[in-house]
Design a protein around this motif. Structure first.
Motif, mmCIF file in Angstrom:
data_model
loop_
_atom_site.group_PDB
_atom_site.id
_atom_site.type_symbol
_atom_site.label_atom_id
_atom_site.label_comp_id
_atom_site.label_asym_id
_atom_site.label_seq_id
_atom_site.Cartn_x
_atom_site.Cartn_y
_atom_site.Cartn_z
ATOM 1 N N VAL A 55 0.866 -1.134 0.029
ATOM 2 C CA VAL A 55 0.145 -0.066 0.042
ATOM 3 C C VAL A 55 0.888 1.264 0.073
ATOM 4 O O VAL A 55 0.528 1.929 -0.641
ATOM 5 C CB VAL A 55 -0.928 0.016 1.067
ATOM 6 N N PHE A 56 1.725 1.178 0.773
ATOM 7 C CA PHE A 56 2.768 2.354 1.134
ATOM 8 C C PHE A 56 3.397 2.546 -0.314
ATOM 9 O O PHE A 56 3.326 3.783 -0.846
ATOM 10 C CB PHE A 56 3.725 1.926 2.132
ATOM 11 N N SER A 57 3.991 1.593 -1.019
ATOM 12 C CA SER A 57 4.429 1.943 -2.252
ATOM 13 C C SER A 57 3.581 2.484 -3.338
ATOM 14 O O SER A 57 3.874 3.065 -4.050
ATOM 15 C CB SER A 57 5.211 0.611 -2.901
ATOM 16 N N LYS A 58 2.333 1.894 -3.275
ATOM 17 C CA LYS A 58 1.340 2.591 -4.029
ATOM 18 C C LYS A 58 1.163 3.984 -4.006
ATOM 19 O O LYS A 58 0.681 4.830 -4.920
ATOM 20 C CB LYS A 58 0.204 1.680 -3.942
ATOM 21 N N VAL A 59 0.773 4.280 -2.619
ATOM 22 C CA VAL A 59 0.325 5.496 -2.360
ATOM 23 C C VAL A 59 1.138 6.600 -2.059
ATOM 24 O O VAL A 59 0.864 7.767 -2.231
ATOM 25 C CB VAL A 59 -0.659 5.081 -0.935
ATOM 26 N N TRP A 60 2.235 6.391 -1.519
ATOM 27 C CA TRP A 60 3.044 7.408 -0.928
ATOM 28 C C TRP A 60 3.136 8.428 -2.166
ATOM 29 O O TRP A 60 3.501 8.092 -3.352
ATOM 30 C CB TRP A 60 4.464 6.780 -0.773
ATOM 31 N N GLU A 61 3.181 9.670 -1.835
ATOM 32 C CA GLU A 61 3.440 10.788 -2.930
ATOM 33 C C GLU A 61 2.372 10.674 -3.972
ATOM 34 O O GLU A 61 2.503 11.279 -5.034
ATOM 35 C CB GLU A 61 4.875 10.684 -3.288
ATOM 36 N N GLY A 62 1.496 9.973 -3.927
ATOM 37 C CA GLY A 62 0.551 9.533 -5.123
ATOM 38 C C GLY A 62 -0.921 10.450 -4.699
ATOM 39 O O GLY A 62 -0.873 11.243 -3.788
ATOM 40 N N GLU A 63 -1.620 9.982 -5.520
ATOM 41 C CA GLU A 63 -3.110 10.424 -5.353
ATOM 42 C C GLU A 63 -4.024 9.838 -3.983
ATOM 43 O O GLU A 63 -3.189 8.780 -3.651
ATOM 44 C CB GLU A 63 -3.946 10.157 -6.582
ATOM 45 N N THR A 64 -4.612 10.584 -3.427
ATOM 46 C CA THR A 64 -5.370 10.062 -2.172
ATOM 47 C C THR A 64 -6.321 8.982 -2.747
ATOM 48 O O THR A 64 -7.185 9.365 -3.752
ATOM 49 C CB THR A 64 -6.259 11.241 -1.562
ATOM 50 N N ILE A 65 -6.537 7.860 -2.258
ATOM 51 C CA ILE A 65 -7.304 6.985 -2.721
ATOM 52 C C ILE A 65 -8.396 6.623 -1.715
ATOM 53 O O ILE A 65 -8.273 6.459 -0.532
ATOM 54 C CB ILE A 65 -6.725 5.306 -2.989
ATOM 55 N N HIS A 66 -9.722 6.722 -2.048
ATOM 56 C CA HIS A 66 -10.932 6.709 -1.437
ATOM 57 C C HIS A 66 -11.795 5.862 -1.799
ATOM 58 O O HIS A 66 -12.231 5.849 -2.983
ATOM 59 C CB HIS A 66 -11.231 8.132 -1.143
ATOM 60 N N GLN A 67 -12.321 4.973 -0.997
ATOM 61 C CA GLN A 67 -13.168 3.953 -1.470
ATOM 62 C C GLN A 67 -14.356 3.902 -0.471
ATOM 63 O O GLN A 67 -13.614 3.586 0.780
ATOM 64 C CB GLN A 67 -12.532 2.779 -1.836
ATOM 65 N N GLN A 68 -15.566 4.059 -0.629
ATOM 66 C CA GLN A 68 -16.476 3.776 0.440
ATOM 67 C C GLN A 68 -17.727 3.097 -0.150
ATOM 68 O O GLN A 68 -18.081 2.937 -1.200
ATOM 69 C CB GLN A 68 -16.973 5.090 1.011
ATOM 70 N N PHE A 510 4.958 15.105 3.707
ATOM 71 C CA PHE A 510 3.727 15.774 4.298
ATOM 72 C C PHE A 510 3.642 17.247 3.724
ATOM 73 O O PHE A 510 2.855 18.026 4.359
ATOM 74 C CB PHE A 510 3.597 15.801 5.753
ATOM 75 N N GLY A 511 4.407 17.591 2.774
ATOM 76 C CA GLY A 511 4.173 18.757 2.069
ATOM 77 C C GLY A 511 4.210 20.144 2.829
ATOM 78 O O GLY A 511 3.286 20.808 2.776
ATOM 79 N N ILE A 512 5.055 20.216 3.587
ATOM 80 C CA ILE A 512 5.402 21.570 4.221
ATOM 81 C C ILE A 512 6.787 22.087 3.782
ATOM 82 O O ILE A 512 7.621 22.771 4.484
ATOM 83 C CB ILE A 512 5.328 21.539 5.678
#
Lengths: 670, 101
Positions: A55-68, A510-512
C-alpha cells in the motif's frame, strides 16, 4: 462499491492488512485454549506488513485513494464507511505493522509458558486490528469505533495478569480515564456532524474540505477542544497522564506496543488527521499542554526506581513533544517524531523486558525476594548481557537525540520549529521552546541514568545477598526483533544526511516544504545547543551513577520527593476525584435515603391504605349485595319447591299444568 | 262412516290415558306403558291425517318410523328400569330422588 475488479489494488491490500489480524483474532477467539502458539497472530502480522508495504509503495506521494460503501441511513442521512489511503494513513499502516511484528516475535519467547497465552495472542491481534482500522478509517464514526476498540483491547492487555490486584486496578484506571477522552471525541464528532452533516474525513478535512472553507465559528473551537480532550486521554497528556505509568502492570511486550505504535499514537494520529479543524487558540492550548506535560513527565522520570516507570514517563514526555509539534502547526513533524519515537521507545521497552526477564529468572532460580524491575537491584549487566546493552544504548541515544540517530532528526525538528514559531508570537510564548530545551536535557539525563544504573558498575544483588549471581543474555528470539527496531532507530531509514532533518523524505511527504528551508539561525544553533547540553548532562549522569559520585545524600528533600511521588498527581486525583466522588455519593446516598425513599414509602403507604379501603368496600358492600340476592332467591326457591322435593311425577304434572295454562291462555287471547 | 273426528277422539283418549298413567302410576313399568299409549296416540294422529296425502302416503310412512322408534325406546327404557331396580331395589319413581339437591 461495485465489482471486485473495480476496487483499486491498494484498497484491497489495505483490506488484507486490516483483516489479517482480525482473522487471527477470530481464530484465537474460536479455538480458545487449543491455540497456544503465536503462529497465527504472527503470521497475520507478517501478511499485514507486506500488504502495508505494498500500500505504501502505491500510495506514497501519489493520489489520495478513497473507496466507500453505503453503511446505513437514518432518515434521509446516509452514512458511509470506507477506506482512505493517503500519505498519512499509508505511513501509519506500515508503522503499526512494523512495530507489531517484532513485538509478536518477541512475545513468543517472552510470554512462553504463561497460562493465559491463548488469550494473549487473541488480545494482541485485536489490538493491532483496532489500530490498523483507526489508521485507514475514512470517517469519524468508524474512527471512533476503532478508537474505542483500541481502548478496550488495551484494557484487556493491561489487565492481562488480572489476578494481580495492581493489574486489575491499572486497567480499570486506564479504561476510566480513556472514557473521559472518548467522551471528548464523541462531543467533537457531534459538533462536527451538527455543523457539516457529514463524518467523511476527506469532505471535512481535505484540501478543499468544508472545514477549511467554513467561516470561523465558536462551535469549531469547541469541537477542536473536545477532540483534543480525546487525544489528551489517549496520548496521556496532563492531567490525564496518570493511567500510563500504571499501565506498566501489563506484560512488557504489551507496554512496548502500547507505547510505540498503537494506543498512545492514536491520539496524536487523530489530531493530525483532523488538523484543519484547529484554530489559533486551540493550537496554543495544545502546545501549552504538550510542553507542560513534556516537562513534568521528564522531571518525574528523573527519580523513579522502577525500570518500566521511567520509560512510561519518558513516553508521556515524548508525547508532549509531539503535542507541541501539533500545537505549532507542524503536523508532519509530529508524525515524524511519532514514527522515530515508536521505533526507539519500542526498542527501549523490549530491552527493559529482556532485563526484567533475566532478573526474573534469577529471582525464581535463587528464590530471592526482590523486585525484578527495581533499578536498585541491577547494575553491571553490561558484562552479562552485551547485546541487550548495545541495543539499549542505541535506543537511549535516539531518545536523548544525539546525532546519527532517528531521534536527533525528529526532535531537533520540533525544537527548531518551536523556536521559529515563538518568533511569531509575543515574548511570553518563548517559554514553550525553552521548556522543551530544558526537557530534552532532562531526557538525556534520565535515560543516561537508566543506562548507567542498569548496565554499569557492579551487580547490586551481589552485595545485597553477599553471593555471586550470574545473569544470562536474553534469548536470540528476543534479540532479533530488537535488532530490527534498532535499525529503525538509526538515521538512514529517514534521511541520507544524518545531521539535517530537512532532507528527510518523510517530512517532504507531508508537504510543508516552503518552511523547510534553513531560513534562520535556529537551524544551526538549536541542534548544537541541544547536543551540547545533552552531552554535558550525560557526562554528569556518568559521574553520578557509573562512577558512583552521587552528590545528593538526602533523598527526603522536597524537590526529590516531589519528583519521586510523580508531582503528587495520583494523590491529587485521589483527593479531588476519588474522595470527591465518594463524598458526593455519600451526599447523594443521604438524599436518596431521606428524601426519595421517604417519598416513595409515603406513596406506598397511601396506596396500601387505599387498597385496604377498596377491599373492604368490595367485600362488605358489593359482595354482600350480590351474595344477599343469591341467598334470597335460594331461600325463596326452597320455600316454593318444598314438598315436591325430588318427586319426578310432580314435576311432570306441574309442567303439564303450566303447558295447559299457556295453551289455554294462548287460545283465549291470540 | 268413520270420520277424522272419530279418529282424533280415540287418539285424544289414548293420549289422556297415557298421560294419566305417566303422572299417577307408582310403578316405572306402568309409566312406560303410559308413554307407549301417548306415542301410539300420536301415531294414530299421523295415520288419520295421512289420508290427505294420497300421493306419497307421508303419514303412513312416518307412522311406521314412529313405531320402530317407539320399539327401540321401549328396549332402552326397559334396560334403564332394570338398572334402576338393581341400584335402588325399587322402581317407584318417588324413591328415585338422588338427583335432588
Amino acid at each position: 462499491m461495485g465489482h471486485l475488479d473495480q476496487i483499486p489494488t491498494s484498497i484491497l491490500a489495505a483490506l488484507i492488512a486490516l483483516l489479517a489480524p482480525l482473522l487471527a483474532f477470530l481464530l484465537s477467539a474460536c479455538a480458545g485454549k487449543r491455540i497456544k502458539s503465536g503462529i497465527p497472530a504472527t503470521l497475520a502480522m507478517v501478511i499485514s506488513l507486506f500488504a502495508a508495504i505494498f500500500v505504501f509503495s502505491k500510495v506514497w506521494e501519489g493520489e489520495t485513494i478513497h473507496q466507500q460503501i453505503s453503511w446505513f441511513s437514518i432518515g434521509t442521512n446516509e452514512f458511509k464507511v470506507g477506506i482512505v489511503l493517503n500519505n498519512l494513513s499509508a505511513v501509519m499502516l506500515v508503522l503499526v505493522c512494523a512495530i507489531g511484528l517484532p513485538v509478536h516475535v518477541y512475545s513468543s519467547i517472552y510470554m512462553k509458558g504463561d497460562l493465559g497465552i491463548h488469550r494473549y495472542w487473541m488480545y494482541l491481534s485485536l489490538f493491532c486490528f483496532a489500530m490498523l482500522g483507526l489508521v485507514v478509517a475514512d470517517g469519524l464514526l468508524l474512527m471512533y469505533m476503532c478508537w474505542e476498540l483500541v481502548g478496550f483491547a488495551s484494557y484487556l492487555l493491561i489487565g492481562f495478569w488480572f489476578t494481580k490486584a495492581a493489574a486489575a486496578k491499572a486497567n480499570k484506571k486506564a479504561f476510566l480515564i480513556n472514557r473521559i477522552g472518548d467522551l471528548g471525541f464523541l462531543i467533537g464528532m457531534a459538533i462536527i456532524y451538527a455543523q457539516f452533516q457529514t463524518f467523511d474525513l476527506l469532505t471535512l478535512f481535505g484540501d478543499q474540505g468544508t472545514v477549511k472553507l467554513a467561516v470561523a465559528n465558536t462551535w469549531l473551537t469547541y469541537a477542536g477542544i473536545a477532540f483534543f480532550l480525546g487525544a489528551m486521554a489517549k496520548s496521556a497528556q496532563f492531567p490525564f497522564h496518570i493511567w500510563l505509568p500504571d499501565a506498566m502492570e501489563g506484560p512488557t511486550a504489551v507496554s512496548s506496543l502500547l507505547h510505540a505504535a498503537t494506543m498512545v499514537a492514536a491520539g496524536v494520529f487523530m489530531l493530525v488527521r483532523i488538523s484543519p479543524l484547529f484554530d489559533a487558540n486551540v493550537l496554543l492550548l495544545i502546545a501549552s499542554i504538550g510542553a507542560f506535560t513534556a516537562f513534568m513527565a521528564a522531571t518525574i522520570a528523573l527519580t523513579q526506581q522502577d525500570l518500566k516507570k521511567i520509560l512510561a514517563f519518558s513516553t508521556i514526555s515524548q508525547l508532549g513533544f509531539m503535542m507541541v509539534a501539533i500545537g505549532i502547526g507542524q503536523f508532519g513533524v509530529a508524525i515524524f517524531h511519532l514514527i522515530t519515537h515508536a521505533f526507539f521507545k519500542c526498542l527501549l521497552f523490549l530491552s527493559a523486558g529482556a532485563v526484567i526477564h533475566e532478573m526474573h529468572h534469577l529471582k525464581e532460580k535463587h528464590k530471592l525476594d526482590i523486585d525484578a524491575q527495581d533499578l536498585r537491584n541491577m547494575g553491571g549487566l553490561r558484562r552479562y548481557m552485551p547485546w541487550t546493552y548495545r541495543l539499549t544504548v542505541v535506543a537511549a541515544l535516539a531518545l536523548a537525540g544525539l546525532p546519527l540517530t532517528a531521534g536527533y532528526l525528529s526532535k531537533d525538528a520540533i525544537l527548531i520549529y518551536a523556536f521559529e514559531w515563538s518568533e511569531w508570537h509575543s515574548g511570553f510564548w518563548k517559554v514553550i521552546p525553552i521548556s522543551l530545551l530544558i526537557t530534552s536535557a532532562l531526557t538525556a539525563f534520565y535515560i543516561a541514568r537508566l543506562v548507567f544504573k542498569v548496565f554499569f558498575g557492579k551487580l547490586r544483588l551481589n552485595r545485597l545477598f553477599r553471593k555471586q549471581f550470574h545473569v544470562h543474555e536474553a534469548p536470540k528470539g528476543m534479540l532479533y526483533p530488537m535488532v530490527f527496531l534498532a535499525i529503525g532507530s538509526l538515521f538512514f531509514l529517514y534521511s541520507y544526511n544524518p545531521l539535517i532533518f530537512e532532507d528527510s523524505w518523510l517530512l517532504t511527504g507531508f508537504g510543508i516544504t516552503e518552511s523547510l528551508q534553513r531560513v534562520n539561525i535556529y537551524h544551526t544553533v538549536v541542534p548544537a545547543a541541544v547536543n551540547g547540553l545533552s552531552i554535558v548532562v550525560i557526562f554528569i549522569a556518568w559521574r553520578w551513577y557509573a562512577r558512583r559520585k552521587y552528590p545528593i545524600r538526602k533523598l527526603s528533600g522536597v524537590w526529590y520527593q516531589f519528583s519521586e511521588k510523580q508531582w503528587y498527581g495520583n494523590s491529587v486525583y485521589e483527593l479531588v476525584m476519588v474522595r470527591g466522588v465518594l463524598w458526593l455519593s455519600y451526599v447523594l446516598y443521604a438524599v436518596d435515603r431521606l428524601v426519595v425513599d421517604t417519598a416513595v414509602n409515603c406513596a406506598a403507604t397511601i396506596v396500601r391504605g387505599l387498597g385496604d379501603l377498596s377491599r373492604w368496600l368490595d367485600r362488605y358492600i358489593v359482595d354482600a349485595l350480590v351474595n344477599g340476592l343469591g341467598s334470597l332467591s335460594f331461600k325463596f326457591g326452597g320455600i316454593l319447591r318444598g314438598p315436591t322435593k325430588g318427586r319426578i311425577q310432580y314435576y311432570m304434572l306441574s309442567m303439564f299444568v303450566v303447558l295447559l295454562v299457556v295453551l289455554l291462555l294462548g287460545l283465549r287471547f291470540f | 262412516m268413520i270420520t277424522l273426528g272419530h279418529l282424533l277422539t280415540v287418539s285424544a283418549l289414548l293420549f289422556s290415558i297415557g298421560l294419566y298413567a305417566v303422572l299417577a302410576k307408582k310403578n316405572a313399568i306402568l309409566i312406560l306403558v303410559g308413554i307407549e299409549f301417548m306415542i301410539n296416540a300420536a301415531v294414530l294422529n299421523l295415520v288419520a291425517f295421512g289420508r290427505y296425502d294420497a300421493a306419497f302416503y307421508g303419514g303412513q310412512t312416518f307412522a311406521l318410523f314412529a313405531i320402530v322408534l317407539a320399539a327401540a325406546a321401549v328396549a332402552v327404557a326397559l334396560a334403564i328400569i332394570l338398572n334402576v331396580y338393581r341400584h335402588f331395589k325399587s322402581i317407584d319413581p318417588d324413591d328415585i330422588n338422588d338427583l335432588k339437591d
